[in-house]
Each structure stands twice: as structure tokens, then as C-alpha cells.
Design a protein around this motif. Structure first.
Motif, mmCIF file in Angstrom:
data_model
loop_
_atom_site.group_PDB
_atom_site.id
_atom_site.type_symbol
_atom_site.label_atom_id
_atom_site.label_comp_id
_atom_site.label_asym_id
_atom_site.label_seq_id
_atom_site.Cartn_x
_atom_site.Cartn_y
_atom_site.Cartn_z
ATOM 1 N N GLU A 365 8.590 3.332 -12.215
ATOM 2 C CA GLU A 365 7.627 4.409 -12.004
ATOM 3 C C GLU A 365 6.319 4.122 -12.752
ATOM 4 O O GLU A 365 5.225 4.418 -12.252
ATOM 5 N N GLY A 366 6.442 3.533 -13.947
ATOM 6 C CA GLY A 366 5.250 3.233 -14.728
ATOM 7 C C GLY A 366 4.322 2.264 -14.025
ATOM 8 O O GLY A 366 3.090 2.423 -14.065
ATOM 9 N N VAL A 367 4.886 1.256 -13.368
ATOM 10 C CA VAL A 367 4.063 0.307 -12.616
ATOM 11 C C VAL A 367 3.347 1.028 -11.473
ATOM 12 O O VAL A 367 2.141 0.834 -11.243
ATOM 13 N N ALA A 368 4.075 1.883 -10.756
ATOM 14 C CA ALA A 368 3.470 2.627 -9.647
ATOM 15 C C ALA A 368 2.403 3.589 -10.153
ATOM 16 O O ALA A 368 1.325 3.728 -9.545
ATOM 17 N N LEU A 369 2.673 4.264 -11.259
ATOM 18 C CA LEU A 369 1.696 5.213 -11.798
ATOM 19 C C LEU A 369 0.439 4.508 -12.293
ATOM 20 O O LEU A 369 -0.675 5.037 -12.153
ATOM 21 N N ARG A 370 0.577 3.308 -12.867
ATOM 22 C CA ARG A 370 -0.613 2.547 -13.253
ATOM 23 C C ARG A 370 -1.423 2.154 -12.014
ATOM 24 O O ARG A 370 -2.663 2.232 -12.021
ATOM 25 N N ALA A 371 -0.733 1.722 -10.954
ATOM 26 C CA ALA A 371 -1.449 1.403 -9.712
ATOM 27 C C ALA A 371 -2.140 2.647 -9.168
ATOM 28 O O ALA A 371 -3.249 2.570 -8.617
ATOM 29 N N GLY A 372 -1.500 3.802 -9.347
ATOM 30 C CA GLY A 372 -2.103 5.058 -8.915
ATOM 31 C C GLY A 372 -3.397 5.355 -9.648
ATOM 32 O O GLY A 372 -4.353 5.886 -9.059
ATOM 33 N N GLU A 373 -3.458 4.999 -10.944
ATOM 34 C CA GLU A 373 -4.706 5.187 -11.686
ATOM 35 C C GLU A 373 -5.830 4.341 -11.099
ATOM 36 O O GLU A 373 -6.986 4.782 -11.022
ATOM 37 N N PHE A 403 8.506 5.924 -4.240
ATOM 38 C CA PHE A 403 7.828 6.554 -5.360
ATOM 39 C C PHE A 403 6.327 6.255 -5.309
ATOM 40 O O PHE A 403 5.498 7.142 -5.561
ATOM 41 N N ALA A 404 5.964 5.007 -4.961
ATOM 42 C CA ALA A 404 4.544 4.639 -4.870
ATOM 43 C C ALA A 404 3.817 5.466 -3.817
ATOM 44 O O ALA A 404 2.658 5.845 -4.006
ATOM 45 N N ALA A 405 4.478 5.751 -2.694
ATOM 46 C CA ALA A 405 3.854 6.577 -1.654
ATOM 47 C C ALA A 405 3.493 7.955 -2.214
ATOM 48 O O ALA A 405 2.420 8.501 -1.931
ATOM 49 N N ASP A 406 4.392 8.531 -3.017
ATOM 50 C CA ASP A 406 4.106 9.830 -3.622
ATOM 51 C C ASP A 406 2.988 9.744 -4.655
ATOM 52 O O ASP A 406 2.129 10.617 -4.731
ATOM 53 N N VAL A 407 3.000 8.688 -5.453
ATOM 54 C CA VAL A 407 1.963 8.528 -6.475
ATOM 55 C C VAL A 407 0.592 8.345 -5.840
ATOM 56 O O VAL A 407 -0.395 8.964 -6.253
ATOM 57 N N LEU A 408 0.508 7.502 -4.805
ATOM 58 C CA LEU A 408 -0.773 7.175 -4.181
ATOM 59 C C LEU A 408 -1.238 8.242 -3.187
ATOM 60 O O LEU A 408 -2.381 8.211 -2.729
ATOM 61 N N LYS A 409 -0.323 9.132 -2.795
ATOM 62 C CA LYS A 409 -0.627 10.191 -1.817
ATOM 63 C C LYS A 409 -1.097 9.600 -0.490
ATOM 64 O O LYS A 409 -1.975 10.147 0.175
ATOM 65 N N ARG A 410 -0.523 8.467 -0.138
ATOM 66 C CA ARG A 410 -0.895 7.783 1.101
ATOM 67 C C ARG A 410 0.331 7.149 1.730
ATOM 68 O O ARG A 410 1.342 6.918 1.059
ATOM 69 N N ASN A 411 0.238 6.865 3.016
ATOM 70 C CA ASN A 411 1.303 6.137 3.690
ATOM 71 C C ASN A 411 1.318 4.700 3.180
ATOM 72 O O ASN A 411 0.273 4.047 3.131
ATOM 73 N N ILE A 412 2.484 4.225 2.819
ATOM 74 C CA ILE A 412 2.638 2.858 2.342
ATOM 75 C C ILE A 412 3.145 2.000 3.503
ATOM 76 O O ILE A 412 4.171 2.315 4.110
ATOM 77 N N ILE A 413 2.433 0.928 3.787
ATOM 78 C CA ILE A 413 2.816 0.013 4.851
ATOM 79 C C ILE A 413 3.506 -1.196 4.223
ATOM 80 O O ILE A 413 2.943 -1.846 3.333
#
Length: 476
Positions: A365-373, A403-413
Motif C-alpha cells: 500500500e505504501g508504494v501505491a500511496l507514494r505513486a498517488g502523491e 489498491f492502486a486504482a483506489d489510490v489514484l482514483k482512476r481506471n488502471i490498465i
């Protein structure tokens, strides 16, 4: 039988060979891993002769290829003898932080304004310039060769090309990662070279990304590019707002900007060259890097937190961040938008009931949340599309993707192939060889999956993670 080109992806942990046919068929043919040399805390090196050996292993499969494209590590540097073409020291890798003190001195002297204005880059050991100066200051042979007019300095691609084709050159995308190229003129900047103490006469020629880089035997090398920009091209990102994230050793988000660089010093984002096709105008991008992604996962595996990757593909519990458990993946410091090498990796919220599974869930989750920043910072500068394509090893992890889709608020391809760096390099080689244009490239296969946000990550979770990041800073 259709014509084909080869792409060599020389990355941080290994070298891969790919083949792209003009009818669109894409295959991975071979691969080699190389050693990670860690001489001291914060130092990361590769053996240039080992890397060349792997490139030669790939080139042995050239066959009837019409052209070759080569992707490189970006900021990794080499020093070598112009006469013998032998490296005089191990390659200093982009992750290496040995020049922290030199960078701190330049910052204290007020020079960051100059690098931001001319190269578009902050002062950080990540970029090539201070590493090149370190080689001059600490390798006796470098100084001797410089006096004799035989010293060559450059990013790893320039060493490869000089050794394999006899062409001492790099491309604009790679040069834009050095802190020595002027982002407007696309040439080595005398003021920057003087600032870092890097002799301009030792640097390679700067060419377009799809261009003439000599030949291996009778097969021309028609593309040379940074691996992340190659992946951006391979993802099919062509228009302003198109973005991708590669979750490899680090996590690297790039977004196409257009024909002019987009600068915003306060954002922490890096204006950079995406590519230049022959004599066309360059395409610019915004870049945001997270130093540790898959490298953090592999580190945790080495600690014994999990054994098989299937163990971390799903978790029964609610998200770790919603349970107040956070991991900051700052094992090599914090990249964009903080640029803070004093930060340290850490878990927060651990208790006697915390399990290995909880710790790994928080790490992913931390990796995804950093990408979200990073993506949030980009979104404040230009509209980002509602789809973001991802690749790299972590793109194969089901929990991470959702989890990344939720963090980024976008569709992940999730593309059909995870080898987007190789695909983009091969596509650029096709263009460089005159076998295709951007408009006539063979279409990529349909995506493997699309992951849609489910709204499970609230703003309070993002703020909690942001607080955790703040606690990791100034630790070292």
C-alpha cells in the motif's frame, strides 16, 4: 515472413532482448541478470564489462534484424578510455547516493536555482552530473586520461554505443537526466558543466531518440532511449495528459506534456524530454520517481516476511492503512515531490498483534500511496486522463493493482505484455529505421485487464499516510 527489429532493455537488475515484427508480433527472446555491487552504505554499482557481456549475448541473436534499439538505465554513469574502450571504474547506478555531501554543498551555495532554470532538475545525487564529477575526483586513471585527451564520460548508453558501434553518442531523453543538458537548447550547457566540474569535451554527442547510432556489424542501431521514456512510448501515451507508471525497482510515473516543457518548481515534478523522432520537434514529459517499489518488496522477502509471491497477492483483512498501519518506502530516501535523501523507510502503527502479512500489506500500500502523491502533483499542473496504464513486476500483483486504482482514483490498465520498455524501444527502432511512423505502428494487443476504483480509500487515509511520510523525513 515480416521484417523485424530487436530491442535490448538494459535495466537496473538485468538485460532483456525482445523482437518486434512489422505485423505487430512481439516476443521476449532472452534475458540476463547482473550483480548489484554495494561497496558502502548508499553506494550502488554495476560491472560495465558484465553489462557489455550481456549486451553481446543479446546481439548474438541479431539474425536478419533490420535494426536495433537500446534502452538504458537513465542516470547511471560510466567513465572509460577512448582508445581502449575499457571502463576504468564500476558504473555508478542511479540509486547511488555517494554524492550527498557534494550536492548539499551546492544547495547551500544557492546553485539549485541554476539547475532548475537550465536543466529543469533539482540538485540530487540521483542525477548524473555529480556522479561524473565524483569519478574525476576519486579515480586516478580518470584524471590521467583527461590530461591525455582520452577520457570519456557519460551515461551507460554512451559507453555501450561507443563499445558496440564506435559511435560516441547519447540521445536527448537520456541527456535530459544528467543535469548537464539545457532543456531548451537540447545541448550540453556550459554553465552547468562548469558548476558540476564536468569537462564538456569528455561528453558524448546528443542525438534524437530515433536516429543513427552506428551499426553492430551490418545492423544499424536506430533508437536509443531512457527505459522509462521507452515504457511511456510502449504504453501508447502520445497526447498531453496520457500517463503511465512503471512499478519496477522504483516506481516511475511519466505523463506526456506536449511540445514545450512544463515547469513548476514547487510541484517537485521534473520536466524532461520524452523523445525526439529524427528531425521532428521534441516531445516533453513530466516525471515523478519513487525510489523504492519492487526493491522494497524484494528487501522484505530477504528479511523473511514472505516466501512465495503468491502469499502477498491477496489479503483477508481490510486495508492496512485503514487499520492505522503504514509503511513509507523510503529505503533510499524520498524522490518526487520531496527530494529528501535524509528520509528513511519505516513502518508505523505496529503492535503485538501485527503479523508479517500486515506488514507486507502495508508495504504494498505504501508504494501505491507514494505513486498517488506523484499523480496528485501532476494533476495539479495538467489534466491527467481517467486511465493510467501500469507495468513492471508489481503490476502482476492483484492486491496491489486494485489498491492502486483506489489510490489514484482512476481506471488502471494492465497491458497484455509487461515488457513495455522493450516494446517502446522496438517501436522507436522501427521509426528510426524508416519502417514505420507513429501513425503506422502496428497496434498493440488488447489490454489484459482494467481495474476500476471502488472508493475504498478515503481522504483521511491519504492524510494519515502523508503524516507517516512526514515522520520519515530528516531521519538520517
Amino acid at each position: 515472413m515480416s521484417d523485424f527489429v530487436l530491442a535490448i532493455d538494459q535495466g537496473t537488475t538485468g538485460t532483456k532482448l525482445h523482437r518486434l515484427h512489422t505485423d505487430g508480433r512481439f516476443q521476449t527472446l532472452d534475458g540476463f541478470e547482473h550483480r548489484q555491487i554495494l561497496p558502502a552504505p548508499g553506494w550502488v554499482e554495476h560491472d560495465p564489462e558484465e553489462l557489455i557481456g550481456h549486451l553481446n549475448g543479446c546481439i548474438g541473436n541479431v539474425g536478419n534484424a533490420k535494426a536495433i534499439g537500446i534502452a538504458n538505465q537513465g542516470e547511471t554513469v560510466v567513465a572509460w578510455d577512448a582508445k581502449t574502450k575499457r571502463a576504468i571504474h564500476n558504473a555508478i547506478v542511479w540509486q547511488d547516493a555517494r554524492t550527498n555531501d557534494a550536492i548539499a554543498a551546492l544547495k547551500q551555495a544557492g546553485h539549485e536555482e541554476t539547475t532548475l532554470a537550465r536543466a529543469g532538475l533539482p540538485l540530487d545525487p540521483y542525477f548524473s552530473a555529480s556522479k561524473l564529477r565524483w569519478l574525476l575526483d576519486h579515480v586516478d586513471t580518470a584524471r590521467q586520461l583527461h590530461k591525455q585527451g582520452r577520457l570519456r564520460l557519460g551515461t551507460s548508453d554512451a559507453f555501450f554505443l561507443d563499445r558496440l558501434t564506435g559511435t560516441f553518442a547519447t540521445d536527448v531523453s537520456t541527456a535530459s537526466r544528467t543535469s548537464l543538458m539545457n532543456l531548451e537548447t537540447l545541448a550540453w550547457d556550459p554553465m552547468l558543466c562548469e558548476l558540476f566540474g564536468v569537462p564538456m569535451e569528455c561528453l558524448p554527442d546528443i542525438r534524437s531518440t530515433a536516429d543513427d547510432f552506428g551499426a553492430v556489424g551490418k545492423v544499424p542501431v536506430t533508437a536509443n532511449v531512457v527505459d522509462q521514456q521507452a515504457a511511456l512510448f510502449g504504453h501508447g501515451c502520445r497526447h498531453a495528459g496520457d500517463a503511465k507508471i512503471t512499478f519496477g525497482t522504483g516506481a516511475f510515473a511519466l505523463c506526456v506534456v506536449g511540445a514545450k516543457p512544463l515547469r513548476d518548481v514547487g510541484s517537485g515534478l521534473l520536466p524532461t524530454i520524452a523523445w525526439r523522432l529524427r528531425d521532428a520537434a521534441p516531445a516533453y514529459a513530466l516525471d515523478g520517481g519513487v525510489y523504492n517499489a519492487a526493491s522494497a518488496v524484494n528487501w522484505a522477502r530477504g528479511l523473511g516476511l514472505f516466501g512465495d509471491y503468491a502469499e502477498i497477492d491477496s489479503f483477508a483483512a481490510a486495508s492496512a492503512i485503514s487499520r492505522d498501519i503504514a509503511f513509507v518506502p523510503a529505503l533510499s530516501g524520498l524522490g518526487c515531490p520531496y527530494w529528501d535523501r535524509s528520509a528513511a523507510g519505516m513502518w508505523l502503527g505496529l503492535g503485538l498483534d501485527t503479523s508479517k502479512s500486515d506488514m507486507m500489506q502495508a508495504l504494498l500500500e505504501g508504494v501505491a500511496l507514494r505513486a498517488g502523491e506523484v499523480i496528485a502533483a501532476m494533476s495539479r499542473l495538467l489534466p491527467i486522463g481517467n486511465r493510467i496504464s501500469i507495468d513492471g513486476g508489481l503490476a502482476k500483483n492483484s492486491y496491489f493493482g486494485t489498491f492502486a486504482a483506489d489510490v489514484l482514483k482512476r481506471n488502471i490498465i494492465i497491458p497484455a505484455s509487461t515488457e513495455l520498455t522493450g516494446l517502446g524501444t522496438a517501436q522507436l527502432a522501427l521509426i528510426g529505421a524508416g519502417l514505420a511512423t507513429v501513425d503506422t505502428l502496428p497496434p498493440p494487443p488488447a489490454p489484459k485487464a482494467q481495474l476500476n476504483p471502488q472508493g475504498r480509500i478515503a481522504d483521511e487515509h491519504r492524510m494519515k499516510f502523508h503524516t507517516a511520510v512526514g515522520r520519515s523525513r530528516n531521519w538520517r
